[in-house]
Design a protein around this motif. Structure first.
Motif, PDB file in Angstrom:
ATOM      1  N   GLY A 199       0.815  -1.206   0.000  1.00  0.00           N
ATOM      2  CA  GLY A 199       0.000   0.000   0.000  1.00  0.00           C
ATOM      3  C   GLY A 199       0.852   1.261   0.000  1.00  0.00           C
ATOM      4  O   GLY A 199       0.756   2.094   0.901  1.00  0.00           O
ATOM      5  N   ILE A 200       1.686   1.403  -1.038  1.00  0.00           N
ATOM      6  CA  ILE A 200       2.613   2.534  -1.130  1.00  0.00           C
ATOM      7  C   ILE A 200       1.909   3.895  -1.007  1.00  0.00           C
ATOM      8  O   ILE A 200       2.416   4.788  -0.314  1.00  0.00           O
ATOM      9  CB  ILE A 200       3.426   2.452  -2.433  1.00  0.00           C
ATOM     10  N   PRO A 201       0.743   4.123  -1.647  1.00  0.00           N
ATOM     11  CA  PRO A 201       0.115   5.442  -1.523  1.00  0.00           C
ATOM     12  C   PRO A 201      -0.199   5.846  -0.084  1.00  0.00           C
ATOM     13  O   PRO A 201      -0.262   7.040   0.219  1.00  0.00           O
ATOM     14  CB  PRO A 201      -1.159   5.303  -2.360  1.00  0.00           C
ATOM     15  N   VAL A 202      -0.404   4.873   0.808  1.00  0.00           N
ATOM     16  CA  VAL A 202      -0.640   5.211   2.218  1.00  0.00           C
ATOM     17  C   VAL A 202       0.596   5.877   2.812  1.00  0.00           C
ATOM     18  O   VAL A 202       0.508   6.890   3.512  1.00  0.00           O
ATOM     19  CB  VAL A 202      -1.029   3.953   3.026  1.00  0.00           C
ATOM     20  N   VAL A 203       1.777   5.308   2.534  1.00  0.00           N
ATOM     21  CA  VAL A 203       3.027   5.905   3.003  1.00  0.00           C
ATOM     22  C   VAL A 203       3.237   7.280   2.377  1.00  0.00           C
ATOM     23  O   VAL A 203       3.670   8.231   3.047  1.00  0.00           O
ATOM     24  CB  VAL A 203       4.221   4.974   2.701  1.00  0.00           C
ATOM     25  N   GLU A 204       2.928   7.397   1.098  1.00  0.00           N
ATOM     26  CA  GLU A 204       3.093   8.678   0.414  1.00  0.00           C
ATOM     27  C   GLU A 204       2.194   9.750   1.024  1.00  0.00           C
ATOM     28  O   GLU A 204       2.645  10.879   1.295  1.00  0.00           O
ATOM     29  CB  GLU A 204       2.804   8.508  -1.079  1.00  0.00           C
ATOM     30  N   ALA A 205       0.922   9.406   1.239  1.00  0.00           N
ATOM     31  CA  ALA A 205      -0.002  10.379   1.821  1.00  0.00           C
ATOM     32  C   ALA A 205       0.439  10.769   3.235  1.00  0.00           C
ATOM     33  O   ALA A 205       0.464  11.964   3.573  1.00  0.00           O
ATOM     34  CB  ALA A 205      -1.418   9.799   1.848  1.00  0.00           C
ATOM     35  N   MET A 206       0.790   9.787   4.058  1.00  0.00           N
ATOM     36  CA  MET A 206       1.235  10.096   5.412  1.00  0.00           C
ATOM     37  C   MET A 206       2.493  10.960   5.384  1.00  0.00           C
ATOM     38  O   MET A 206       2.628  11.908   6.166  1.00  0.00           O
ATOM     39  CB  MET A 206       1.489   8.802   6.200  1.00  0.00           C
ATOM     40  N   GLY A 207       3.425  10.634   4.475  1.00  0.00           N
ATOM     41  CA  GLY A 207       4.660  11.392   4.372  1.00  0.00           C
ATOM     42  C   GLY A 207       4.452  12.815   3.909  1.00  0.00           C
ATOM     43  O   GLY A 207       5.302  13.689   4.157  1.00  0.00           O
ATOM     44  N   MET A 208       3.329  13.073   3.245  1.00  0.00           N
ATOM     45  CA  MET A 208       2.992  14.430   2.805  1.00  0.00           C
ATOM     46  C   MET A 208       2.120  15.158   3.825  1.00  0.00           C
ATOM     47  O   MET A 208       1.665  16.271   3.575  1.00  0.00           O
ATOM     48  CB  MET A 208       2.272  14.373   1.458  1.00  0.00           C
ATOM     49  N   GLY A 209       1.877  14.518   4.974  1.00  0.00           N
ATOM     50  CA  GLY A 209       1.069  15.151   6.004  1.00  0.00           C
ATOM     51  C   GLY A 209      -0.409  15.196   5.699  1.00  0.00           C
ATOM     52  O   GLY A 209      -1.130  16.078   6.164  1.00  0.00           O
ATOM     53  N   VAL A 210      -0.894  14.211   4.903  1.00  0.00           N
ATOM     54  CA  VAL A 210      -2.307  14.151   4.529  1.00  0.00           C
ATOM     55  C   VAL A 210      -3.013  13.133   5.423  1.00  0.00           C
ATOM     56  O   VAL A 210      -2.547  11.997   5.542  1.00  0.00           O
ATOM     57  CB  VAL A 210      -2.475  13.741   3.048  1.00  0.00           C
ATOM     58  N   PRO A 211      -4.110  13.500   6.080  1.00  0.00           N
ATOM     59  CA  PRO A 211      -4.847  12.524   6.896  1.00  0.00           C
ATOM     60  C   PRO A 211      -5.383  11.388   6.038  1.00  0.00           C
ATOM     61  O   PRO A 211      -5.839  11.613   4.913  1.00  0.00           O
ATOM     62  CB  PRO A 211      -5.975  13.348   7.513  1.00  0.00           C
ATOM     63  N   VAL A 212      -5.338  10.171   6.581  1.00  0.00           N
ATOM     64  CA  VAL A 212      -5.591   8.964   5.789  1.00  0.00           C
ATOM     65  C   VAL A 212      -6.748   8.161   6.368  1.00  0.00           C
ATOM     66  O   VAL A 212      -6.872   7.989   7.587  1.00  0.00           O
ATOM     67  CB  VAL A 212      -4.315   8.088   5.751  1.00  0.00           C
ATOM     68  N   ILE A 213      -7.580   7.641   5.457  1.00  0.00           N
ATOM     69  CA  ILE A 213      -8.607   6.640   5.772  1.00  0.00           C
ATOM     70  C   ILE A 213      -8.254   5.382   4.996  1.00  0.00           C
ATOM     71  O   ILE A 213      -7.996   5.450   3.792  1.00  0.00           O
ATOM     72  CB  ILE A 213     -10.015   7.118   5.369  1.00  0.00           C
ATOM     73  N   ILE A 214      -8.268   4.237   5.673  1.00  0.00           N
ATOM     74  CA  ILE A 214      -7.977   2.966   5.005  1.00  0.00           C
ATOM     75  C   ILE A 214      -9.061   1.943   5.329  1.00  0.00           C
ATOM     76  O   ILE A 214      -9.764   2.058   6.322  1.00  0.00           O
ATOM     77  CB  ILE A 214      -6.607   2.388   5.442  1.00  0.00           C
ATOM     78  N   SER A 215      -9.158   0.923   4.464  1.00  0.00           N
ATOM     79  CA  SER A 215      -9.981  -0.228   4.804  1.00  0.00           C
ATOM     80  C   SER A 215      -9.239  -1.069   5.838  1.00  0.00           C
ATOM     81  O   SER A 215      -8.069  -0.813   6.159  1.00  0.00           O
ATOM     82  CB  SER A 215     -10.251  -1.071   3.556  1.00  0.00           C
TER      83      SER A 215
END
Length: 371
Positions: A283-299
């Protein structure tokens, strides 16, 4: 050691495996000045390698065409390698002629376990699935070491392919792009506040659940000024039909084939990021979003919860109403967004290509020493 890296997945089409290939080999070239590496591509040059111990070899042998494998084996075998590592899920035919020891990175098991994975092949989907299952099984049997990208994926490989037990190690991924937390630049066609999804629209990505959820959110919040941006490398034709059926086409923006600059700007400008997958290897985009300081929702897919490590909101993977509620929470609650962004940024620091390259190099040393 003389190590061959089968990087033929790297090419004109930007996909997850290609990005992983580029970042991992770049990181190896920074930390290892002792061993010799031969990076085998199809016809593409390989950027970012300043280490003279890394030589790029253009083979003109497409990895998706097995008729080229024996030619490829002859080309790679001429370098008298000690180890050969295929980074893209299967070993080529004739691998025994290439090196005395081989490794294969199996990113996930979707090609074997997901009946819908090859639906784009239509009447030939069953054949494609059977063929890729065969490729995976023979690679598991032939490889001296199998690498994968999460503890979940390791468990799944061992469940589906018992012959892999005792041979599987984990080398985590990191961001597929070079992250920098600068301000968002303008992205053509994308304006205002938006929730972001990055990835393809194949069945395991579970994008229909995201569309259902976003539709439910809009119906519950008729005056919302929030859009949904879907950025990926496929045409997403079925998802576009679904968006039209739900009557929300005016609020959903599709962006095809984003480069690193566009991805940076999409992440940087997002109010939140959603990864709705039924299953992931990492789930690379999760790391990318977190690394950009974007709040994340996942299944609640196991690999995603492993990667997010408590730094994301989680919904049951088929519960679109719960996801709609979480989107609403994220939109309304600034303190929630700030808290998630802070925790995500800290969690993202666990995943670096330097650490991954160091782990990979230790696997090479272990396998070479076990001769």
């Amino acid at each position: 050691m003389k190590i061959g890296l089968d990087a033929r997945s790297f090419g004109a089409t930007v996909c997850g495996v290609a990005r992983v290939t580029a970042r991992l080999i770049e990181a190896l070239s920074v930390i290892d000045r002792e061993n010799q590496y031969f990076v085998f591509t199809d016809s593409s040059p390989f950027p970012g390698l300043s280490n003279q111990n890394f030589r790029v070899v253009q083979t003109r042998c497409p990895r998706m065409n097995p008729f080229y494998d024996l030619k490829f084996a002859g080309i790679a075998g001429a370098f008298h390698l000690d180890l050969f590592h295929s980074v893209h899920s299967w070993l080529p035919f004739g691998v025994g002629r290439i090196a005395p020891r081989s490794l294969v990175t199996i990113h996930d098991m979707f090609a074997v376990t997901d009946p819908s994975f090859f639906s784009k092949y239509g009447a030939f989907s069953g054949f494609a699935r059977a063929y890729f299952s065969y490729l995976t099984a023979r690679s598991v049997k032939a490889a001296d070491m199998i690498l994968t990208v999460s503890e979940y994926s390791k468990r799944r490989i061992q469940e589906v392919m018992p012959a892999s037990v005792g041979k599987v190690g984990v080398v985590y991924n990191a961001s597929g792009m070079n992250l920098s937390r600068g301000p968002a630049g303008a992205v053509s066609g994308v304006q205002g506040k938006y929730i972001l999804y990055v990835g393809n629209c194949r069945s395991y990505k579970n994008v229909p659940t995201l569309i259902q959820a976003f539709s439910a959110y809009l119906h519950a919040n008729a005056n919302s000024d929030i859009s949904l941006v879907i950025a990926g490398n496929d045409a997403a034709s079925e998802i576009k039909k679904l968006v039209a059926e739900y009557g929300i086409a005016a609020k959903v923006i599709f962006y095809k084939d984003p480069n690193d600059k566009v991805l940076h700007d999409l992440y940087a400008g997002a109010l939140g990021f959603v990864m709705p997958s039924k299953e992931e290897g990492f789930g690379i985009p999760v790391v990318e979003a977190m690394g950009m300081g974007v709040p994340v929702i996942i299944s609640d897919a196991d690999a995603l919860t492993e990667v997010a490590g408590g730094a994301a909101l989680i919904f049951p993977k088929f519960d679109h109403e719960r996801l709609a509620g979480l989107i609403g929470q994220l939109v309304r609650d600034e303190s929630l967004r700030l808290g998630l962004a802070r925790r995500g940024l800290e969690r993202s620091k666990v995943f670096t290509w330097k650490q991954s390259a160091e782990k990979l190099l230790s696997c090479y040393v272990d396998l070479y020493s076990a001769r």
